[in-house]
Design a protein around this motif. Structure first.
Motif, PDB file in Angstrom:
ATOM      1  N   PRO A   1      -2.187   8.617  14.266  1.00 55.69           N
ATOM      2  CA  PRO A   1      -2.087   7.205  13.900  1.00 55.69           C
ATOM      3  C   PRO A   1      -3.040   6.881  12.758  1.00 55.69           C
ATOM      4  N   LEU A   2      -2.541   6.175  11.757  1.00 58.08           N
ATOM      5  CA  LEU A   2      -3.318   5.961  10.538  1.00 58.08           C
ATOM      6  C   LEU A   2      -4.668   5.313  10.799  1.00 58.08           C
ATOM      7  N   LEU A   3      -4.674   4.310  11.662  1.00 57.51           N
ATOM      8  CA  LEU A   3      -5.917   3.575  11.877  1.00 57.51           C
ATOM      9  C   LEU A   3      -6.926   4.364  12.704  1.00 57.51           C
ATOM     10  N   ARG A   4      -6.545   5.545  13.205  1.00 53.74           N
ATOM     11  CA  ARG A   4      -7.499   6.424  13.891  1.00 53.74           C
ATOM     12  C   ARG A   4      -7.895   7.602  13.008  1.00 53.74           C
ATOM     13  N   ASP A   5      -7.431   7.587  11.774  1.00 54.17           N
ATOM     14  CA  ASP A   5      -7.700   8.673  10.840  1.00 54.17           C
ATOM     15  C   ASP A   5      -8.865   8.275   9.941  1.00 54.17           C
ATOM     16  N   ALA A   6     -10.028   8.883  10.158  1.00 52.54           N
ATOM     17  CA  ALA A   6     -11.217   8.533   9.376  1.00 52.54           C
ATOM     18  C   ALA A   6     -11.020   8.814   7.892  1.00 52.54           C
ATOM     19  N   ALA A   7     -10.258   9.856   7.567  1.00 53.51           N
ATOM     20  CA  ALA A   7     -10.017  10.178   6.161  1.00 53.51           C
ATOM     21  C   ALA A   7      -9.186   9.085   5.487  1.00 53.51           C
ATOM     22  N   PHE A   8      -8.197   8.568   6.197  1.00 49.57           N
ATOM     23  CA  PHE A   8      -7.391   7.471   5.647  1.00 49.57           C
ATOM     24  C   PHE A   8      -8.256   6.246   5.390  1.00 49.57           C
ATOM     25  N   TRP A   9      -9.143   5.931   6.342  1.00 50.52           N
ATOM     26  CA  TRP A   9     -10.055   4.799   6.169  1.00 50.52           C
ATOM     27  C   TRP A   9     -10.965   5.017   4.964  1.00 50.52           C
ATOM     28  N   ALA A  10     -11.405   6.253   4.760  1.00 48.57           N
ATOM     29  CA  ALA A  10     -12.265   6.542   3.612  1.00 48.57           C
ATOM     30  C   ALA A  10     -11.543   6.253   2.305  1.00 48.57           C
ATOM     31  N   VAL A  11     -10.258   6.594   2.248  1.00 43.56           N
ATOM     32  CA  VAL A  11      -9.473   6.354   1.035  1.00 43.56           C
ATOM     33  C   VAL A  11      -9.333   4.864   0.760  1.00 43.56           C
ATOM     34  N   ILE A  12      -8.837   4.103   1.756  1.00 39.96           N
ATOM     35  CA  ILE A  12      -8.549   2.696   1.481  1.00 39.96           C
ATOM     36  C   ILE A  12      -9.819   1.866   1.342  1.00 39.96           C
ATOM     37  N   ALA A  13     -10.880   2.231   2.064  1.00 37.72           N
ATOM     38  CA  ALA A  13     -12.130   1.471   1.965  1.00 37.72           C
ATOM     39  C   ALA A  13     -12.811   1.709   0.623  1.00 37.72           C
ATOM     40  N   SER A  14     -12.846   2.968   0.182  1.00 37.76           N
ATOM     41  CA  SER A  14     -13.481   3.255  -1.107  1.00 37.76           C
ATOM     42  C   SER A  14     -12.697   2.627  -2.247  1.00 37.76           C
ATOM     43  N   ALA A  15     -11.370   2.724  -2.191  1.00 36.80           N
ATOM     44  CA  ALA A  15     -10.552   2.111  -3.232  1.00 36.80           C
ATOM     45  C   ALA A  15     -10.725   0.595  -3.249  1.00 36.80           C
ATOM     46  N   ALA A  16     -10.775  -0.020  -2.062  1.00 36.91           N
ATOM     47  CA  ALA A  16     -10.950  -1.478  -1.987  1.00 36.91           C
ATOM     48  C   ALA A  16     -12.302  -1.903  -2.550  1.00 36.91           C
ATOM     49  N   LEU A  17     -13.350  -1.121  -2.288  1.00 38.77           N
ATOM     50  CA  LEU A  17     -14.674  -1.446  -2.821  1.00 38.77           C
ATOM     51  C   LEU A  17     -14.677  -1.400  -4.345  1.00 38.77           C
ATOM     52  N   ILE A  18     -14.072  -0.358  -4.898  1.00 43.23           N
ATOM     53  CA  ILE A  18     -14.053  -0.225  -6.366  1.00 43.23           C
ATOM     54  C   ILE A  18     -13.181  -1.299  -6.996  1.00 43.23           C
ATOM     55  N   GLN A  19     -11.987  -1.530  -6.429  1.00 40.31           N
ATOM     56  CA  GLN A  19     -11.091  -2.541  -6.999  1.00 40.31           C
ATOM     57  C   GLN A  19     -11.672  -3.948  -6.838  1.00 40.31           C
ATOM     58  N   SER A  20     -12.296  -4.231  -5.696  1.00 39.51           N
ATOM     59  CA  SER A  20     -12.858  -5.567  -5.488  1.00 39.51           C
ATOM     60  C   SER A  20     -14.083  -5.815  -6.353  1.00 39.51           C
ATOM     61  N   SER A  21     -14.699  -4.747  -6.853  1.00 41.07           N
ATOM     62  CA  SER A  21     -15.825  -4.936  -7.762  1.00 41.07           C
ATOM     63  C   SER A  21     -15.382  -5.586  -9.072  1.00 41.07           C
ATOM     64  N   HIS A  22     -14.067  -5.633  -9.313  1.00 40.30           N
ATOM     65  CA  HIS A  22     -13.539  -6.282 -10.518  1.00 40.30           C
ATOM     66  C   HIS A  22     -13.407  -7.802 -10.355  1.00 40.30           C
ATOM     67  N   ILE A  23     -13.562  -8.317  -9.135  1.00 44.58           N
ATOM     68  CA  ILE A  23     -13.269  -9.715  -8.862  1.00 44.58           C
ATOM     69  C   ILE A  23     -14.098 -10.662  -9.729  1.00 44.58           C
ATOM     70  N   ALA A  24     -15.405 -10.431  -9.800  1.00 45.35           N
ATOM     71  CA  ALA A  24     -16.259 -11.316 -10.594  1.00 45.35           C
ATOM     72  C   ALA A  24     -15.852 -11.288 -12.059  1.00 45.35           C
ATOM     73  N   PHE A  25     -15.443 -10.114 -12.534  1.00 47.10           N
ATOM     74  CA  PHE A  25     -14.985 -10.013 -13.924  1.00 47.10           C
ATOM     75  C   PHE A  25     -13.736 -10.851 -14.147  1.00 47.10           C
ATOM     76  N   TYR A  26     -12.762 -10.706 -13.239  1.00 45.07           N
ATOM     77  CA  TYR A  26     -11.532 -11.480 -13.382  1.00 45.07           C
ATOM     78  C   TYR A  26     -11.815 -12.977 -13.395  1.00 45.07           C
ATOM     79  N   THR A  27     -12.775 -13.413 -12.591  1.00 47.05           N
ATOM     80  CA  THR A  27     -13.021 -14.838 -12.407  1.00 47.05           C
ATOM     81  C   THR A  27     -13.905 -15.427 -13.492  1.00 47.05           C
ATOM     82  N   PHE A  28     -14.948 -14.700 -13.892  1.00 46.99           N
ATOM     83  CA  PHE A  28     -15.978 -15.313 -14.727  1.00 46.99           C
ATOM     84  C   PHE A  28     -16.119 -14.730 -16.136  1.00 46.99           C
TER      85      PHE A  28
END
Length: 398
Positions: free
Chosen positions: A207-234
């Motif tokens: 199950p995907l939500l029990r797969d630590a490797a899957f969490w590593a992928v989506i969490a790391s990608a979300a951190l990097i992509q969300s780091s763009h938020i302040a740029f987009y806004t300001f």
């Protein structure tokens, strides 16, 4: 089990899939390219106050981590990803038409909320459809996705030109027009195999939500992509305060999108592991935000903008390649839904936090964004060995 990409495929069938997907990406991102910069302009033009604009503008992010995962999981369970894209595109066009007929904040909020519930799943559903096709036909994700980036830029520029010609109150109908084009483009999408006839139960996998490797992928990608938020806004606000003209700001944004397109186009030639690509994207994001925070000269700022191809584009390429490797085809829509939800939740929180931080420390907020990107790079780098072992997708023999 034979890899999907090893199954003989007629060249014409493969080409039809690629062309129809590129056309739909173009139409969908043209909607985004007009909506993102100009929907708030339309809201202001019809008399919606700033408080309501902020509340309404938060709805897409909210639906990404509330209703979106349920929609993608339902479509996958019913083996109806292509059909779900068509329904989502049609509901989006109808929804934006209904939004355009509203004038009162509460009614507009409710109609737009319903529209977002059907609109925001379109991107993860399309990426899931694309990754299934990538595995089935032996294609590369980047060259297909670049058409979306090009259309986003073209849609923004075209709508920006129309702002000086039509009344701001009519901008919503430009969005509606592109949404209708997206409906037509969705009808061109080619059917893919029914995985219920081809995928044995033993490939159900962890199950995907029990797969630590899957969490590593989506969490790391979300951190990097969300780091763009302040740029987009300001970014535009900061650059204007620094005396940079509106035309120059538009050129700086265009440089970033052009770099993104180049990265997507060249991505089939990349030989590094996908986890390494994400880590590089995170490191480039760190450098980009540090440079941006220092109010650099225009030439250095332009170079930092070219880094968007890596901080954004390379991160997406690595993420999609990892999801294609780690997630079995019959779970890919669900995986995309979880990824979008993680992005939406972290993006919404970052948006709220960055506003408060910016109010206190100005463009030093970019240092906070650099820390987020660094966390994403460290997370994916620490998980790289786990990610190169025991892939779960059929295409990789899991």
């Amino acid at each position: 089990m034979q890899s999907e990409s090893q199954i003989p495929i007629a060249a014409a069938t493969k080409r039809r899939f690629a062309v129809s997907l590129a056309v739909f990406y173009s139409a969908f991102f043209a909607v985004l390219g007009t909506h993102v910069p100009f929907f708030p302009v339309w809201l202001k033009a019809i008399g919606i106050d700033a408080v309501w604009i902020g509340i309404i503008a938060a709805l897409p992010a909210i639906t990404r981590f509330t209703t979106l995962p349920q929609v993608t999981a339902f479509a996958e369970k019913r083996q109806a990803i292509r059909a779900a894209i068509m329904v989502s595109a049609l509901a989006t066009a109808i929804g934006f038409t209904a939004v355009g007929l509203q004038q009162q904040p509460l009614a507009l909020f409710l109609v737009y909320a319903l529209t977002c519930m059907m609109w925001t799943p379109t991107m993860p559903l399309t990426d899931a459809y694309a990754l299934r096709g990538v595995a089935r036909y032996g294609l590369d994700y980047g060259p297909l996705r670049l058409w979306g980036s090009a259309a986003f830029a073209a849609g923004s520029l075209a709508c920006g030109y129309l702002v000086d010609i039509i009344a701001p109150r009519d901008l919503i109908w430009v969005i509606v027009a592109w949404a209708v084009v997206a409906v037509a483009a969705s009808l061109l999408l080619q059917p893919l195999d029914d995985l219920r006839r081809r995928t044995p139960e033993r490939h159900a996998g962890k199950p995907l939500l029990r797969d630590a490797a899957f969490w590593a992928v989506i969490a790391s990608a979300a951190l990097i992509q969300s780091s763009h938020i302040a740029f987009y806004t300001f970014s535009a606000i900061n650059w204007q305060l620094q005396g940079i003209s509106g035309l120059t700001i538009a050129v700086l944004w265009t440089l970033g999108i052009m770099a993104e397109i180049v990265v997507f186009a060249l991505s089939p030639r990349f030989s590094l592991q996908p986890s390494t690509l994400i880590a590089i994207g995170g490191v480039i994001a760190v450098l980009r935000w540090i440079v941006t925070a220092s109010e650099p000269p225009l030439v250095l700022l332009a170079i930092a903008q070219l880094g968007h191809g890596f901080s954004f584009g390379l991160t997406i390429v690595g993420t999609m390649n990892l999801l294609a490797q780690r997630v079995s085809s019959h779970q890919i829509a669900r995986g995309q839904g979880y990824y979008a939800a993680c992005n939406g939740l972290l993006g919404a929180a970052t948006s709220i936090a960055s506003g408060a931080i910016y109010a206190r420390i100005g463009d030093n907020v970019y240092y906070v964004m650099a820390a987020m990107a660094a966390a994403g790079a460290i997370l994916i780098w620490s998980a790289r060995h786990r990610l190169t072992a025991q892939p779960q997708s059929e295409a990789s023999g899991g």
